[in-house]
Design a protein around this motif. Sequence first.
Motif, mmCIF file in Angstrom:
data_model
loop_
_atom_site.group_PDB
_atom_site.id
_atom_site.type_symbol
_atom_site.label_atom_id
_atom_site.label_comp_id
_atom_site.label_asym_id
_atom_site.label_seq_id
_atom_site.Cartn_x
_atom_site.Cartn_y
_atom_site.Cartn_z
ATOM 1 N N LEU B 79 42.490 42.940 43.788
ATOM 2 C CA LEU B 79 42.356 41.820 42.852
ATOM 3 C C LEU B 79 40.936 41.276 42.812
ATOM 4 O O LEU B 79 40.491 40.739 41.801
ATOM 5 N N LEU B 80 40.223 41.390 43.929
ATOM 6 C CA LEU B 80 38.883 40.816 43.976
ATOM 7 C C LEU B 80 37.894 41.621 43.146
ATOM 8 O O LEU B 80 36.817 41.148 42.813
ATOM 9 N N LYS B 81 38.272 42.852 42.789
ATOM 10 C CA LYS B 81 37.369 43.677 41.977
ATOM 11 C C LYS B 81 37.796 43.684 40.518
ATOM 12 O O LYS B 81 37.174 44.328 39.680
ATOM 13 N N MET B 82 38.903 42.994 40.217
ATOM 14 C CA MET B 82 39.443 43.044 38.864
ATOM 15 C C MET B 82 38.618 42.158 37.924
ATOM 16 O O MET B 82 38.174 41.089 38.312
ATOM 17 N N PRO B 83 38.402 42.604 36.671
ATOM 18 C CA PRO B 83 37.713 41.715 35.729
ATOM 19 C C PRO B 83 38.571 40.482 35.421
ATOM 20 O O PRO B 83 39.801 40.528 35.541
#
Lengths: 318, 322
Positions: B79-83
Amino acid sequence: MSTALLQVDNLKKYFAVPQGYLHAVDDVSFSIDKAATLGVVGESGCGKTTLGRVVLRLLDSTDGRIVFDGEDVTHVKGAKLKALRKRMQIIFQDPYASLNPRKTVFQTISEAMSINGRLSAPEIKKRVVELMDIVGLAQRFVNAYPHELDGGRRQRIGVARALSIEPEFIVCDEPVSALDVSIQAQILNLLIDIQTELGIAYIFITHDLSVVKHISDNIIVMYLGQVVEEVASAELFSRQIHPYTRALLSAVPVPIVNYDKKRILLKGEISSPVNPGEGCRFAPRCDYVQDRCLEEGPELREILPRRLARCHFAERFA
Amino acid sequence: MSENILSVRNLTVKYISRETGVCHAVNDVSLDVKKGETIGLVGETGAGKTTIALSILRLLPMPPARIVSGEIYLQGEDLLKMPEGGMRGIRGGRISMIFQDPMTALNPIDRVGDQISEMIKLHLDLNNAQAAGKAAEMLEMVGIPSTRFNDYPHQFSGGMKQRVIIAIALACRPELLLADEPTTALDVTIQAQVLNMMKGLKNELGTSMVLITHDLGVVAETCDRVAVVYAGEIVEIGTADAVFEKKSHPYTVGLFNSLPDITGERKRLLPIAGLMPDPTALPEGCKFSPRCPACGEACTKGPVGLRLESGTHFVRCLKAGQ
């Protein structure tokens, strides 16, 4: 009960509202001995805070009688009321809201003593040091402001302020509800130690049943302005007579995994205290309600020796 | 019960501001939530429980907050890399949150039915009438007659408002529910009603739940597993059975000893000495060491790791079990 410090008979406090009267406290009687603790327990809106304020004469009662140390103080005024105020104090719930943010710890604790006028300035200084020791507040905070302190320390200031003029009686209005459990335990121990040492009587108002059991000698359970059950602390937890008390106790989450208990889930929510009507106030939520409950409000009566309950069918659980 | 819905790995969150410096809110937290499981996060004010939950939804105010390191996987996806656009589909759709205070979580000038429909329309491909129908269904599901669809929040009591919030949170059948002190503002009889309802719905829908609370009683009643959080760290984690049965971290033991016992005899309470450490200046070594009755020399030197106690029960203490 000749040793009673405080005796309250049929106390009522109604507030006028546009729809009629809000029965905040309705016919409450109890007595507290010297150095004893009466727990007042109930949910939001049951009238427990109003009860505390009426007893302290911070609000005028609608009806009933308050006898403090043998003297009827229900309507005392002027110098007599001022003299009474020296003997009664209150500790408030929210240590964030009950301290003046512009006063230092010293000013807050000493204020009542300055107004009281019995002590000279050096004596007051000495007394503040002493009080800070009693409540476990380090002397380095004497010139601190409330915002510099955490909740537990603030509540200690509240306790020191209440103790400053050596009252015989303190209303503790949810003094630990805003605190974390480890701090709550510190303050509860402090209140118990102070009582043992100074012989002060408490009314301890709370919604937390574990806390009320821990600190009280006697307990009254309130529902919509009325006392529904009155009993010695130890006995309340072994057996509850009123259906509301039974549900209340069963709703408390116990910190034991797979704890075996029968949960009584109440229907609905607390009804309005405005013009409550004739019948039993708990009837709309009661599992055992019968026709008689809707027509006629039950009286608080002795079901077993020293056990009072307000229910027509209290014998069911006696 | 083996599939992990959520995996938090080595999450570290700091709040950085010029006035107060660096506040170490969450320190190297790892946490797994399995399908259908309820895990309790317990701890006192300022322990970092809410920050963990807000990190999962990426709702932290940045700045001052900063997620310094870590990964948060929702079924394998970080989730931390999701736009940001992708996160909007996650929030309320696959992960929902229930906030503590039902009095402020609802919009006071919108009808409750519309507030539920709004969530449904955002995430599901339904027209207005279908969304309204589903919203009415959700109201009934949380025990509110659908005739109250057009009422405003002020017409509901605290317990009923919390039911509406739960209806909104569950409307899109999320895989994960983050409940931040969902019953703390409620009276105990109402709390019992709401917890009972949440448990029922959770089982019915197969939702996993992270329950944030400071109430060990609530944990005992609702959680399968429990993580005790202190100063931004998990100090003890395991099944609720194991942790309650064999409390191993001195902080956990202290929490239990601080509680007045409603079931037994009256005993003097044994509070934990001192106060929570200042999160801008955490102690060296074990964060609990300044308050710990068992603290030894080794405790104040170097970080203390989580150690296996038994089965799936881990403790962050050098002295536990000795």
